[in-house]
Design a protein around this motif. Structure first.
Motif, PDB file in Angstrom:
ATOM      1  N   LEU A 124       0.832  -1.208   0.000  1.00  0.00           N
ATOM      2  CA  LEU A 124       0.000   0.000   0.000  1.00  0.00           C
ATOM      3  C   LEU A 124       0.869   1.261   0.000  1.00  0.00           C
ATOM      4  N   ALA A 125       1.936   1.219   0.780  1.00  0.00           N
ATOM      5  CA  ALA A 125       2.837   2.377   0.829  1.00  0.00           C
ATOM      6  C   ALA A 125       3.473   2.632  -0.535  1.00  0.00           C
ATOM      7  N   GLY A 126       3.792   1.547  -1.248  1.00  0.00           N
ATOM      8  CA  GLY A 126       4.359   1.702  -2.580  1.00  0.00           C
ATOM      9  C   GLY A 126       3.364   2.266  -3.574  1.00  0.00           C
ATOM     10  N   MET A 127       2.086   1.971  -3.363  1.00  0.00           N
ATOM     11  CA  MET A 127       1.044   2.449  -4.272  1.00  0.00           C
ATOM     12  C   MET A 127       0.700   3.911  -4.034  1.00  0.00           C
ATOM     13  N   TYR A 128       0.761   4.338  -2.756  1.00  0.00           N
ATOM     14  CA  TYR A 128       0.268   5.671  -2.402  1.00  0.00           C
ATOM     15  C   TYR A 128       1.354   6.443  -1.644  1.00  0.00           C
ATOM     16  N   PRO A 129       2.237   7.106  -2.370  1.00  0.00           N
ATOM     17  CA  PRO A 129       3.363   7.815  -1.745  1.00  0.00           C
ATOM     18  C   PRO A 129       2.937   8.847  -0.707  1.00  0.00           C
ATOM     19  N   ASP A 130       1.756   9.455  -0.903  1.00  0.00           N
ATOM     20  CA  ASP A 130       1.322  10.474   0.042  1.00  0.00           C
ATOM     21  C   ASP A 130       0.955   9.878   1.405  1.00  0.00           C
ATOM     22  N   LEU A 131       0.710   8.570   1.439  1.00  0.00           N
ATOM     23  CA  LEU A 131       0.387   7.886   2.703  1.00  0.00           C
ATOM     24  C   LEU A 131       1.554   7.044   3.211  1.00  0.00           C
ATOM     25  N   ALA A 132       2.632   7.008   2.445  1.00  0.00           N
ATOM     26  CA  ALA A 132       3.700   6.049   2.712  1.00  0.00           C
ATOM     27  C   ALA A 132       4.336   6.221   4.089  1.00  0.00           C
ATOM     28  N   VAL A 133       4.606   7.458   4.507  1.00  0.00           N
ATOM     29  CA  VAL A 133       5.268   7.672   5.795  1.00  0.00           C
ATOM     30  C   VAL A 133       4.432   7.102   6.934  1.00  0.00           C
ATOM     31  N   HIS A 134       3.140   7.394   6.902  1.00  0.00           N
ATOM     32  CA  HIS A 134       2.261   6.901   7.964  1.00  0.00           C
ATOM     33  C   HIS A 134       2.136   5.377   7.899  1.00  0.00           C
ATOM     34  N   LEU A 135       1.935   4.837   6.710  1.00  0.00           N
ATOM     35  CA  LEU A 135       1.770   3.386   6.568  1.00  0.00           C
ATOM     36  C   LEU A 135       3.018   2.633   7.021  1.00  0.00           C
ATOM     37  N   LEU A 136       4.176   3.118   6.603  1.00  0.00           N
ATOM     38  CA  LEU A 136       5.412   2.428   6.982  1.00  0.00           C
ATOM     39  C   LEU A 136       5.691   2.559   8.472  1.00  0.00           C
ATOM     40  N   ASN A 137       5.227   3.643   9.068  1.00  0.00           N
ATOM     41  CA  ASN A 137       5.350   3.783  10.514  1.00  0.00           C
ATOM     42  C   ASN A 137       4.500   2.736  11.223  1.00  0.00           C
ATOM     43  N   ILE A 138       3.298   2.498  10.721  1.00  0.00           N
ATOM     44  CA  ILE A 138       2.451   1.437  11.287  1.00  0.00           C
ATOM     45  C   ILE A 138       3.166   0.100  11.165  1.00  0.00           C
ATOM     46  N   ARG A 139       3.675  -0.162   9.964  1.00  0.00           N
ATOM     47  CA  ARG A 139       4.367  -1.441   9.745  1.00  0.00           C
ATOM     48  C   ARG A 139       5.545  -1.619  10.699  1.00  0.00           C
ATOM     49  N   ASP A 140       6.324  -0.573  10.883  1.00  0.00           N
ATOM     50  CA  ASP A 140       7.530  -0.687  11.712  1.00  0.00           C
ATOM     51  C   ASP A 140       7.221  -0.876  13.192  1.00  0.00           C
ATOM     52  N   HIS A 141       5.968  -0.619  13.585  1.00  0.00           N
ATOM     53  CA  HIS A 141       5.602  -0.766  14.995  1.00  0.00           C
ATOM     54  C   HIS A 141       4.703  -1.979  15.249  1.00  0.00           C
ATOM     55  N   ILE A 142       4.655  -2.896  14.284  1.00  0.00           N
ATOM     56  CA  ILE A 142       3.851  -4.113  14.460  1.00  0.00           C
ATOM     57  C   ILE A 142       4.670  -5.186  15.178  1.00  0.00           C
ATOM     58  N   GLN A 143       4.095  -5.723  16.228  1.00  0.00           N
ATOM     59  CA  GLN A 143       4.664  -6.863  16.945  1.00  0.00           C
ATOM     60  C   GLN A 143       3.875  -8.117  16.569  1.00  0.00           C
ATOM     61  N   ASP A 144       4.515  -9.280  16.701  1.00  0.00           N
ATOM     62  CA  ASP A 144       3.894 -10.521  16.246  1.00  0.00           C
ATOM     63  C   ASP A 144       3.436 -11.365  17.428  1.00  0.00           C
ATOM     64  N   LEU A 145       2.125 -11.540  17.541  1.00  0.00           N
ATOM     65  CA  LEU A 145       1.565 -12.343  18.630  1.00  0.00           C
ATOM     66  C   LEU A 145       1.875 -13.831  18.446  1.00  0.00           C
ATOM     67  N   LEU A 146       2.325 -14.207  17.276  1.00  0.00           N
ATOM     68  CA  LEU A 146       2.745 -15.587  17.040  1.00  0.00           C
ATOM     69  C   LEU A 146       4.050 -15.917  17.753  1.00  0.00           C
ATOM     70  N   ASP A 147       4.890 -14.922  17.993  1.00  0.00           N
ATOM     71  CA  ASP A 147       6.252 -15.155  18.483  1.00  0.00           C
ATOM     72  C   ASP A 147       6.338 -16.032  19.725  1.00  0.00           C
ATOM     73  N   PRO A 148       5.574 -15.781  20.797  1.00  0.00           N
ATOM     74  CA  PRO A 148       5.742 -16.614  21.989  1.00  0.00           C
ATOM     75  C   PRO A 148       5.388 -18.079  21.757  1.00  0.00           C
ATOM     76  N   PHE A 149       4.575 -18.351  20.765  1.00  0.00           N
ATOM     77  CA  PHE A 149       4.240 -19.747  20.455  1.00  0.00           C
ATOM     78  C   PHE A 149       5.277 -20.349  19.522  1.00  0.00           C
ATOM     79  N   ARG A 150       5.660 -19.603  18.506  1.00  0.00           N
ATOM     80  CA  ARG A 150       6.672 -20.088  17.564  1.00  0.00           C
ATOM     81  C   ARG A 150       8.019 -20.263  18.254  1.00  0.00           C
TER      82      ARG A 150
END
Length: 509
Positions: free
Chosen positions: A394-420
């Motif tokens: 999505l960030a690649g498609m919409y440069p005007d939203l890219a900063v916000h979108l990539l910030n969301i992505r960079d702050h995602i934690q994975d709830l799978l981790d403690p099980f994996r």
């Protein structure tokens, strides 16, 4: 009809028992929704490819009962060949009990070329020969049938989707499809066809089921729909864990244990296994949980309020529908968010579901996502690679939203981790750490967390993927009910994450 066809011949090439079961015991097959969807995708690709070389005629005739009239289709094909029609689709031939329909039969100097259409995708300029080998028996069989019918087959080709193609405007069939010369691979297979065709007919003529043990052919070149049936036949129980349930063990290694008589968990207890596999075996045999509280606590300490629990739903378009998309690209059309702003705050639920008007849903979804998730907040996803990948697109498609979108992505934690990472395991997970396995294992008696209690229109991701595109063609009342089913399914996905997170907190308190 117990005669030959393309599908029967290739089934025999994989495993004679596969062929026999398809004819005599088709009810024993395990066909999931994903496989059915791939069949449907194949039909769409085949129909589109008919126009690859311009004008064409399609051989098609039906009997009164709706079944194909093969004799009539053969007559149509012969007539058009005699008339000099350049492109004949579903060109049909029968000889010596063998039948085949060629996806595209194209007139050449001195004969005819076979074009076999598959819905798979390849890079445009990379033949990937090892991946192409599995298609050679199919095409070689067609060449054999046509040759028996007196047709001079001059060339053999595979037609598949070009994974590098990016749609801009109207579909460009010349760029959408890749045509791969299969001459060398087909020639090698062609020499085997007469003997294998004879053996195929012998298998079809027998009423006694072939006795063939499990082998790598159960998964090569395709996963066999009769694998569960054959496992049961050969003493692999379906009511207790076996080596075939071990976490992240490849099929060849599982077969190695099976052929050595190590089938049940107790049989592999003293064999060298991976750490998580060993944990799975011990927990199952002892019926105990494994809880690494320090590991779980370390994971939880990395989270902070406000917490945003995020889940996406996507469609996977075989043929790119929108500008800027490729074959088989995932298109995000829906998300659910559960938000907990502080330890004492009640949960809030936010959601987005694109309209079913045929338009590209990504821009409106991306805009709403940026409104619903602020920058620099902690977001949780389960198996975050999927959500992160879609956000990056999505960030690649919409440069005007890219900063916000990539910030969301960079702050995602994975709830799978403690099980994996092996911090939490209970036998009921059966060696799987997907949320569809973890959730019922941790909450076995909570109907509100049971996906089977949802509207039957949408109880899993496969349902969501196929349901959304169909709503555009539904009557208003059915469309409304289907949208509601999508919303409630996606909402349960993020509520399930909430409950799993709460469970992790509970076990360390």
């Amino acid at each position: 009809m117990k005669g030959l066809s393309k599908s029967r011949y290739t089934a025999f090439c994989q495993c004679p028992k596969n062929l026999w079961l398809k004819v005599y015991k088709p009810e024993e097959a395990t066909v999931d929704a994903g496989l059915q969807a791939r069949f449907a995708q194949g039909n769409v690709v085949g129909d589109l490819a008919m126009g690859l070389f311009g004008d064409f005629k399609e051989a098609h005739a039906e009997k009164a009962d709706g079944s194909l009239n093969l004799t009539k289709m053969v007559e149509q094909t012969r007539q058009w060949m005699d008339e000099g029609v350049e492109n004949i689709c579903e060109a049909s031939f029968i000889c010596e009990g063998g039948y085949c329909a060629v996806d595209i039969l194209r007139k050449t100097a001195g004969g005819w070329a076979i074009y076999e259409v598959k819905s798979t995708s390849f890079p445009e300029f990379n033949g990937q020969e090892t991946k192409l080998e599995k298609y050679a028996p199919d095409i070689a069989y067609q060449k054999w049938v046509l040759t028996q019918c007196g047709i001079n087959v001059t060339n053999t080709y595979l037609v598949c989707l070009n994974s590098d193609y990016v749609r801009q405007g109207e579909l460009d069939l010349q760029k959408l499809f890749v045509v791969i010369d299969m001459k060398e691979l087909v020639e090698n297979e062609y020499l085997k066809v007469p003997a294998q065709a004879s053996q195929t007919l012998k298998v079809l003529a027998k009423e006694e089921e072939p006795d063939i043990d499990l082998s790598e052919h159960c998964m090569k070149p395709y996963g066999c729909a009769f694998l569960d049936y054959c496992k049961h036949q050969h003493g692999v129980p379906d009511d207790e864990p076996t080596v075939f349930d071990l976490y992240r063990m490849n099929f060849a290694k599982k077969l190695e244990h099976y052929h050595a008589g190590r089938i049940l968990f107790k049989d592999v207890r003293d064999i060298e296994l991976g750490d998580k596999q060993q944990m799975q075996v011990e927990c199952t045999l002892n019926q105990t949980e494994h809880i690494d509280r320090e590991g779980i606590r370390s994971f939880l300490d990395g989270l902070s309020y406000p917490l945003y629990f995020l889940d996406f739903e996507t469609i996977q378009q075989t043929i790119p529908l929108y500008d800027g998309t490729k074959p088989y690209q995932q298109i995000t059309f829906q998300y659910s968010l559960h938000v907990k702003r502080s330890a004492d705050a009640a949960y809030e639920h936010l959601e987005f579901l694109a309209p079913n008007d045929g338009s590209d849903p990504r821009r409106s979804l991306a805009e709403q996502l940026c409104k619903d998730i602020p920058m620099n907040v902690c977001t949780l996803a389960y198996n975050k690679g999927f959500e992160c990948g879609r956000i990056r697109e999505l960030a690649g498609m919409y440069p005007d939203l890219a900063v916000h979108l990539l910030n969301i992505r960079d702050h995602i934690q994975d709830l799978l981790d403690p099980f994996r990472d092996g911090y939490y395991y209970v036998p009921a997970m059966h060696g799987s750490f997907s949320i569809k396995s973890v959730l019922p294992a941790l909450f076995p008696d909570e109907p509100s967390l049971n996906y089977h209690n949802l509207d039957e229109r949408c109880q899993n991701g496969g349902n969501a993927m196929t349901l959304f595109p169909q709503i555009h063609f539904m009557e208003p009342e059915e469309a409304k009910a289907s949208r509601e089913a999508l919303l409630r399914y996606c909402e349960l996905d993020t509520w399930a994450m909430v409950k799993v997170w709460e469970k992790l907190k509970e076990v360390v308190e």
